[in-house]
Scaffold this motif. Sequence first.
Motif, PDB file in Angstrom:
ATOM      1  N   THR A 200      -9.538  -6.993  18.139  1.00 15.72           N
ATOM      2  CA  THR A 200      -8.270  -7.096  17.410  1.00 15.72           C
ATOM      3  C   THR A 200      -7.389  -5.939  17.867  1.00 15.72           C
ATOM      4  O   THR A 200      -7.799  -4.775  17.798  1.00 15.72           O
ATOM      5  CB  THR A 200      -8.497  -7.026  15.888  1.00 15.72           C
ATOM      6  N   ILE A 201      -6.194  -6.258  18.346  1.00 18.12           N
ATOM      7  CA  ILE A 201      -5.310  -5.262  18.947  1.00 18.12           C
ATOM      8  C   ILE A 201      -4.004  -5.208  18.159  1.00 18.12           C
ATOM      9  O   ILE A 201      -3.278  -6.206  18.073  1.00 18.12           O
ATOM     10  CB  ILE A 201      -5.041  -5.599  20.425  1.00 18.12           C
ATOM     11  N   ILE A 202      -3.729  -4.064  17.580  1.00 12.62           N
ATOM     12  CA  ILE A 202      -2.514  -3.878  16.780  1.00 12.62           C
ATOM     13  C   ILE A 202      -1.394  -3.404  17.699  1.00 12.62           C
ATOM     14  O   ILE A 202      -1.465  -2.332  18.302  1.00 12.62           O
ATOM     15  CB  ILE A 202      -2.737  -2.850  15.649  1.00 12.62           C
ATOM     16  N   ALA A 203      -0.340  -4.214  17.811  1.00 10.94           N
ATOM     17  CA  ALA A 203       0.823  -3.876  18.633  1.00 10.94           C
ATOM     18  C   ALA A 203       2.092  -4.260  17.865  1.00 10.94           C
ATOM     19  O   ALA A 203       2.989  -4.909  18.387  1.00 10.94           O
ATOM     20  CB  ALA A 203       0.749  -4.609  19.976  1.00 10.94           C
ATOM     21  N   THR A 204       2.128  -3.846  16.608  1.00  9.54           N
ATOM     22  CA  THR A 204       3.149  -4.298  15.666  1.00  9.54           C
ATOM     23  C   THR A 204       4.435  -3.474  15.703  1.00  9.54           C
ATOM     24  O   THR A 204       5.369  -3.762  14.956  1.00  9.54           O
ATOM     25  CB  THR A 204       2.588  -4.273  14.241  1.00  9.54           C
ATOM     26  N   GLY A 205       4.487  -2.436  16.524  1.00  6.78           N
ATOM     27  CA  GLY A 205       5.715  -1.656  16.633  1.00  6.78           C
ATOM     28  C   GLY A 205       5.835  -0.596  15.552  1.00  6.78           C
ATOM     29  O   GLY A 205       4.851  -0.206  14.925  1.00  6.78           O
ATOM     30  N   GLY A 206       7.069  -0.129  15.353  1.00 10.49           N
ATOM     31  CA  GLY A 206       7.315   1.046  14.524  1.00 10.49           C
ATOM     32  C   GLY A 206       7.733   0.758  13.107  1.00 10.49           C
ATOM     33  O   GLY A 206       7.421  -0.297  12.548  1.00 10.49           O
ATOM     34  N   ALA A 207       8.488   1.710  12.526  1.00  9.25           N
ATOM     35  CA  ALA A 207       8.795   1.659  11.099  1.00  9.25           C
ATOM     36  C   ALA A 207      10.228   2.076  10.811  1.00  9.25           C
ATOM     37  O   ALA A 207      10.520   2.654   9.769  1.00  9.25           O
ATOM     38  CB  ALA A 207       7.818   2.559  10.341  1.00  9.25           C
ATOM     39  N   GLY A 208      11.154   1.760  11.717  1.00  8.60           N
ATOM     40  CA  GLY A 208      12.539   2.180  11.537  1.00  8.60           C
ATOM     41  C   GLY A 208      13.200   1.629  10.300  1.00  8.60           C
ATOM     42  O   GLY A 208      14.129   2.227   9.755  1.00  8.60           O
ATOM     43  N   GLN A 209      12.718   0.469   9.794  1.00 12.00           N
ATOM     44  CA  GLN A 209      13.317  -0.135   8.615  1.00 12.00           C
ATOM     45  C   GLN A 209      13.055   0.651   7.334  1.00 12.00           C
ATOM     46  O   GLN A 209      13.595   0.314   6.283  1.00 12.00           O
ATOM     47  CB  GLN A 209      12.836  -1.578   8.463  1.00 12.00           C
ATOM     48  N   LEU A 210      12.263   1.703   7.413  1.00 11.34           N
ATOM     49  CA  LEU A 210      12.108   2.579   6.248  1.00 11.34           C
ATOM     50  C   LEU A 210      13.407   3.321   5.953  1.00 11.34           C
ATOM     51  O   LEU A 210      13.569   3.869   4.854  1.00 11.34           O
ATOM     52  CB  LEU A 210      10.995   3.604   6.488  1.00 11.34           C
ATOM     53  N   TYR A 211      14.322   3.343   6.911  1.00  9.28           N
ATOM     54  CA  TYR A 211      15.540   4.128   6.780  1.00  9.28           C
ATOM     55  C   TYR A 211      16.767   3.237   6.615  1.00  9.28           C
ATOM     56  O   TYR A 211      16.838   2.142   7.169  1.00  9.28           O
ATOM     57  CB  TYR A 211      15.709   5.030   7.998  1.00  9.28           C
ATOM     58  N   LYS A 212      17.714   3.770   5.860  1.00 11.28           N
ATOM     59  CA  LYS A 212      18.959   3.048   5.582  1.00 11.28           C
ATOM     60  C   LYS A 212      19.705   2.696   6.863  1.00 11.28           C
ATOM     61  O   LYS A 212      20.275   1.607   6.979  1.00 11.28           O
ATOM     62  CB  LYS A 212      19.842   3.912   4.673  1.00 11.28           C
ATOM     63  N   ASN A 213      19.726   3.615   7.812  1.00 10.97           N
ATOM     64  CA  ASN A 213      20.399   3.382   9.092  1.00 10.97           C
ATOM     65  C   ASN A 213      19.376   3.430  10.212  1.00 10.97           C
ATOM     66  O   ASN A 213      18.665   4.427  10.369  1.00 10.97           O
ATOM     67  CB  ASN A 213      21.472   4.451   9.331  1.00 10.97           C
ATOM     68  N   THR A 214      19.282   2.364  10.985  1.00 10.74           N
ATOM     69  CA  THR A 214      18.264   2.293  12.036  1.00 10.74           C
ATOM     70  C   THR A 214      18.728   1.391  13.158  1.00 10.74           C
ATOM     71  O   THR A 214      19.573   0.508  12.969  1.00 10.74           O
ATOM     72  CB  THR A 214      16.931   1.770  11.473  1.00 10.74           C
ATOM     73  N   THR A 215      18.170   1.621  14.330  1.00 11.22           N
ATOM     74  CA  THR A 215      18.386   0.730  15.473  1.00 11.22           C
ATOM     75  C   THR A 215      17.352  -0.396  15.502  1.00 11.22           C
ATOM     76  O   THR A 215      17.464  -1.304  16.323  1.00 11.22           O
ATOM     77  CB  THR A 215      18.281   1.512  16.791  1.00 11.22           C
TER      78      THR A 215
END
Length: 533
Positions: A200-215
């Motif tokens: 099982t390989i986790i490649a789910t990316g990051g967590a930018g949506q934790l912030y009000k302003n994000t790319t």
Amino acid sequence: MNITRYIANVDRDTPVLTTDFLIIGGGIAGLFTALKAASYGKVVVLVKKSIEESNTGLAQGGIAAAVHEEDSPFLHLEDTLEAGAGLCQIEAVDILVREGPERVRELISAGARFDMKNGSPSLTREGAHSKARILHAADATGEAIRIALVKKCEENPDISIIEEQFLVDILTSEKDAECYGALVYDRAHDLRLIYIARATIIATGGAGQLYKNTTNPEVATGDGMAASFRAACRLTDMEFIQFHPTVLYSQESRRFLISEAVRGEGGLLYNNRGERFMASYHPLEELAPRDVVSRAILSEMSKHGGDFVYLDMTGMPGAETRFPNIFRTCLEKGIDIRRDYVPVSPAAHYTMGGIATGASGETGIYGLYACGEAACTGVHGANRLASNSLLEGLVFGQRIVENFEEILYRRRISADDVFSVFDPARVYRSPQEKIEPGEARKRLQNIMWEQVGIIRHEAGLKMANQEVEGIYNQLARGDDPLAYYEVVNMLTTAHIIIQAALWRKESRGGHFRSDYPARDDIRWVKHLSFVNC
């Protein structure tokens, strides 16, 4: 905050599917790993929403690799270590820079098309790089890579890409520290599924949506990190969040990135008084590391007012053809980069920390691996060097698959194995269900932006910690399971970021404490890790 082992229940009526390689995530790390793994077995790639949605597709600048005769892996290593502010794992960086050029050549063979000049890749320079080593496809490099990898995967009969599949929990035997697979929510059919896999390989990316302003896109909610943490993986370096300094100013939550390459090729920053200011903050001026430029912009906004500064591209001949995506997007907003300054401000961009892995993507749980932004290989240290992220996904995805003999000779897991170890008493249930997921998400994003953003201090971090715990303890399930699962993961990941930021009493890279503004190499040249015991 009482973080439980699971966030959803499993029963014997839950459908069970099997595969050799289960890859969760459809960005560059997941897709490249899938192509490599397909030589050794059946591969299932699960995508949270659609295959078009990932940080890979949004990457503008390019992919860094020492492919020019005037460059070298050693110079690339030096630049990466310098950007990482003393916390890079040198062995991991050495692997990245030495193996990177060959992975890029394989990417080109897979159909990725980069801009060329005189028969060779056209290379540009970005912040904190000593050489021009960024391969690019205009200003939409990530999308060019994503399209090529998706096409290649879809042509392979041993790879199945399934959309609308959300990672809920990782299924393990805690007694043997062994991964069996994953519990997944199939949004298209509104049901939960169990996938059993040899790897099982986790490649789910990051967590930018934790912030009000994000790319970051809507899907970047820290799901792989949170699920792995619940499964007793270590999360490391979570205090280090990279904020991209030049993001097109707007009232939208997900903001449009203005590539680092713009400043690398002559773009200049001005405050709202029309003054260039970067020389006052760093000798490299506009090419300073991202954390320096982000704080400089905040400082100028504080001194002179306003919600943004300006990026000048008017002195760059042919900018509209070199950066067609930026030109088109700005024009839609009424900004012509050929004659107008572009209003920019920082936004959350990249998570340096993540699931702690070894050099082959191993997590410490047998059969469970991680790569890409969800992983913490030690490559980025306290501050990622621009355009190293796409390269990292390729290099360490390849290294996972190099363990194929160990993976394929592993014993077969049965459904009974999964059901026998699952304990329904350890599923998360909020003590008081008062706050709907949508409201919880907004509140969390505001808290993280205001108190756990570019500049932090103890009082704000403690306030954020209390508020996040309060939301967690009052979270209602709501009507949409996906929204609920996402918010639980966001709160879990936010809690760890806040704890790490509180513990690290210094400023380094992507972590800046106004109450401890100096870098402290005597006490803090070390990594902070968190485990859910």
